[in-house]
Design a protein around this motif. Sequence first.
Motif, PDB file in Angstrom:
ATOM      1  N   LYS A   1       0.906  -0.906   0.067  1.00 48.34           N
ATOM      2  CA  LYS A   1      -0.107  -0.245  -0.217  1.00 48.34           C
ATOM      3  C   LYS A   1       0.714   1.439  -0.150  1.00 48.34           C
ATOM      4  O   LYS A   1       0.136   2.369  -0.401  1.00 48.34           O
ATOM      5  N   CYS A   2       2.865   1.166   0.439  1.00 50.19           N
ATOM      6  CA  CYS A   2       2.968   2.382   0.700  1.00 50.19           C
ATOM      7  C   CYS A   2       3.252   3.029  -1.057  1.00 50.19           C
ATOM      8  O   CYS A   2       3.370   1.707  -2.030  1.00 50.19           O
ATOM      9  N   VAL A   3       3.336   4.164  -1.236  1.00 55.07           N
ATOM     10  CA  VAL A   3       3.611   4.992  -2.500  1.00 55.07           C
ATOM     11  C   VAL A   3       4.915   5.718  -1.651  1.00 55.07           C
ATOM     12  O   VAL A   3       4.881   6.746  -3.161  1.00 55.07           O
ATOM     13  N   GLY A   4       5.239   5.965  -0.382  1.00 54.65           N
ATOM     14  CA  GLY A   4       6.488   6.595  -0.854  1.00 54.65           C
ATOM     15  C   GLY A   4       6.409   8.067  -0.704  1.00 54.65           C
ATOM     16  O   GLY A   4       6.985   8.752  -0.929  1.00 54.65           O
ATOM     17  N   CYS A   5       5.400   8.557  -0.639  1.00 56.98           N
ATOM     18  CA  CYS A   5       4.853   9.936   0.066  1.00 56.98           C
ATOM     19  C   CYS A   5       5.614  10.527   0.864  1.00 56.98           C
ATOM     20  O   CYS A   5       5.638  12.229   0.853  1.00 56.98           O
ATOM     21  N   GLY A   6       5.704   9.993   1.652  1.00 55.48           N
ATOM     22  CA  GLY A   6       6.935  10.769   3.280  1.00 55.48           C
ATOM     23  C   GLY A   6       5.771  10.953   4.036  1.00 55.48           C
ATOM     24  O   GLY A   6       5.820  11.884   5.398  1.00 55.48           O
ATOM     25  N   MET A   7       4.581  11.409   3.639  1.00 54.21           N
ATOM     26  CA  MET A   7       3.744  11.449   4.954  1.00 54.21           C
ATOM     27  C   MET A   7       3.977  11.103   6.506  1.00 54.21           C
ATOM     28  O   MET A   7       3.728  12.375   6.849  1.00 54.21           O
ATOM     29  N   CYS A   8       4.047  10.523   6.014  1.00 50.69           N
ATOM     30  CA  CYS A   8       4.434   9.561   8.052  1.00 50.69           C
ATOM     31  C   CYS A   8       5.664  10.198   8.400  1.00 50.69           C
ATOM     32  O   CYS A   8       5.829  10.214   9.080  1.00 50.69           O
TER      33      CYS A   8
ATOM     34  N   VAL B   1      11.747   5.184   4.689  1.00 45.61           N
ATOM     35  CA  VAL B   1      11.151   4.842   3.601  1.00 45.61           C
ATOM     36  C   VAL B   1      11.555   4.858   2.741  1.00 45.61           C
ATOM     37  O   VAL B   1      12.147   5.392   2.205  1.00 45.61           O
TER      38      VAL B   1
ATOM     39  N   PRO C   1       8.494   1.090   4.342  1.00 46.03           N
ATOM     40  CA  PRO C   1       8.520   2.325   5.546  1.00 46.03           C
ATOM     41  C   PRO C   1       9.614   1.270   6.844  1.00 46.03           C
ATOM     42  O   PRO C   1       9.670  -0.173   6.533  1.00 46.03           O
TER      43      PRO C   1
ATOM     44  N   CYS D   1      -0.724   8.244   7.551  1.00 46.76           N
ATOM     45  CA  CYS D   1      -0.645   7.766   6.068  1.00 46.76           C
ATOM     46  C   CYS D   1      -1.771   7.352   5.287  1.00 46.76           C
ATOM     47  O   CYS D   1      -2.808   6.788   5.884  1.00 46.76           O
ATOM     48  N   PRO D   2      -1.865   8.256   3.858  1.00 46.99           N
ATOM     49  CA  PRO D   2      -3.017   8.260   3.401  1.00 46.99           C
ATOM     50  C   PRO D   2      -4.095   6.832   2.884  1.00 46.99           C
ATOM     51  O   PRO D   2      -4.489   6.765   2.296  1.00 46.99           O
ATOM     52  N   PHE D   3      -2.502   5.949   3.023  1.00 44.15           N
ATOM     53  CA  PHE D   3      -3.216   4.976   2.059  1.00 44.15           C
ATOM     54  C   PHE D   3      -3.224   3.685   3.103  1.00 44.15           C
ATOM     55  O   PHE D   3      -3.434   2.362   3.010  1.00 44.15           O
TER      56      PHE D   3
ATOM     57  N   ALA E   1      -1.149   2.512   5.269  1.00 46.20           N
ATOM     58  CA  ALA E   1       0.309   1.087   4.688  1.00 46.20           C
ATOM     59  C   ALA E   1       0.554   1.085   6.364  1.00 46.20           C
ATOM     60  O   ALA E   1       1.281  -0.315   6.821  1.00 46.20           O
ATOM     61  N   ARG E   2       0.420   1.566   7.358  1.00 48.71           N
ATOM     62  CA  ARG E   2       0.989   1.852   8.251  1.00 48.71           C
ATOM     63  C   ARG E   2      -0.264   1.023   9.878  1.00 48.71           C
ATOM     64  O   ARG E   2      -1.105   1.830   9.463  1.00 48.71           O
TER      65      ARG E   2
HETATM   66  S1  SF4 Z   1       2.481   7.947   4.653  1.00 48.72           S
HETATM   67 FE1  SF4 Z   1       1.622   5.480   3.979  1.00 48.72          FE
HETATM   68  S2  SF4 Z   1       1.584   6.228   1.769  1.00 48.72           S
HETATM   69 FE2  SF4 Z   1       2.837   8.017   2.693  1.00 48.72          FE
HETATM   70  S3  SF4 Z   1       4.992   7.144   2.675  1.00 48.72           S
HETATM   71 FE3  SF4 Z   1       4.734   6.896   4.500  1.00 48.72          FE
HETATM   72  S4  SF4 Z   1       3.513   4.204   4.736  1.00 48.72           S
HETATM   73 FE4  SF4 Z   1       4.241   4.830   2.518  1.00 48.72          FE
END
Ligand code: SF4
Length: 257
Positions: free
Chosen positions: A49-56, A77, A127, A208-210, A212-213
């Motif tokens: 599910k992780c897209v590497g957006c870095g919001m986390c 990540v 992540p 995390c918008p997706f 993934a965590r």
């Molecule tokens: S916020 Fe979610 S989708 Fe974005 S990098 Fe972190 S774990 Fe991945």
Amino acid sequence: MKRRDFIKSTAVFVSGAAVSTSALVMLDPQEVLAENPELRWGFLVDTLKCVGCGMCVKACKLENDIPYDANVTRTWVERYVMTRDGEVFKDCPKGARDGYTSKLIDENASGMKLVSDKDITQAFFVPKLCNHCELPACVQVCPVGATYGTKDGVVLIDRTWCIGCGYCIMACPYGVRFFHPVVHTADKCTLCYHRISNGGNTACAQACPFGARKLANLRDHKDPVTKIIMTQRVGVLRPEYGTKPQCYYIGLNEEVR
Ligand code: SF4
Ligand code: SF4
């Protein structure tokens, strides 16, 4: 209004549809403890599910007062890119704080590398954070007992006792510990203990918008995240070290270290 009802009603405004109210209900430690005295926090990372957006990463830095521009972070990540000829590229610029917005792979001293799309066989994001190990190498080596495990399964550092010897940083096989550049003690992910002990979620999981965590109570078999951990194919990082990590992964590739 009870706190539980408050969490339910505000979740819609704060997190929209990304966080289900059932997930928040299970995060109330008072209620979980009442029905299950053996609360044991764990974590689930879904790499699919992780897209590497870095919001986390951003959310963690802000929540936990980790200097924003310093080259240290409690969670990060990694990006993995694999090619037809068997090469594996991995990068993690600034811990992915700003997300992956370019196809260029950061090879540090060797500069930036562009792998042609037609040569890529697989690319994904992983992540990372403290695994809150059941048998933590970091706790075993601390000479003053400043790093310790809580009864509900979180590994913490007492800054008032830490003498900054760095043994725990060297002992952790996952490289999750660092010296905090301002307080000058060892530092790492606390699983947002200040939040989860008060019915909240970790900052990274909330951001995390997706999805993934995800936080779990591993002793509660009705917990939806625990159910996933118990019934789906999940893995942990470097099980060969015998630390019994309690951060579980979906979609873990054998190239991930
Ligand atoms: S916020 Fe979610 S989708 Fe974005 S990098 Fe972190 S774990 Fe991945
Ligand atoms: S991941 Fe490292 S710092 Fe975290 S509990 Fe395990 S050994 Fe300790």
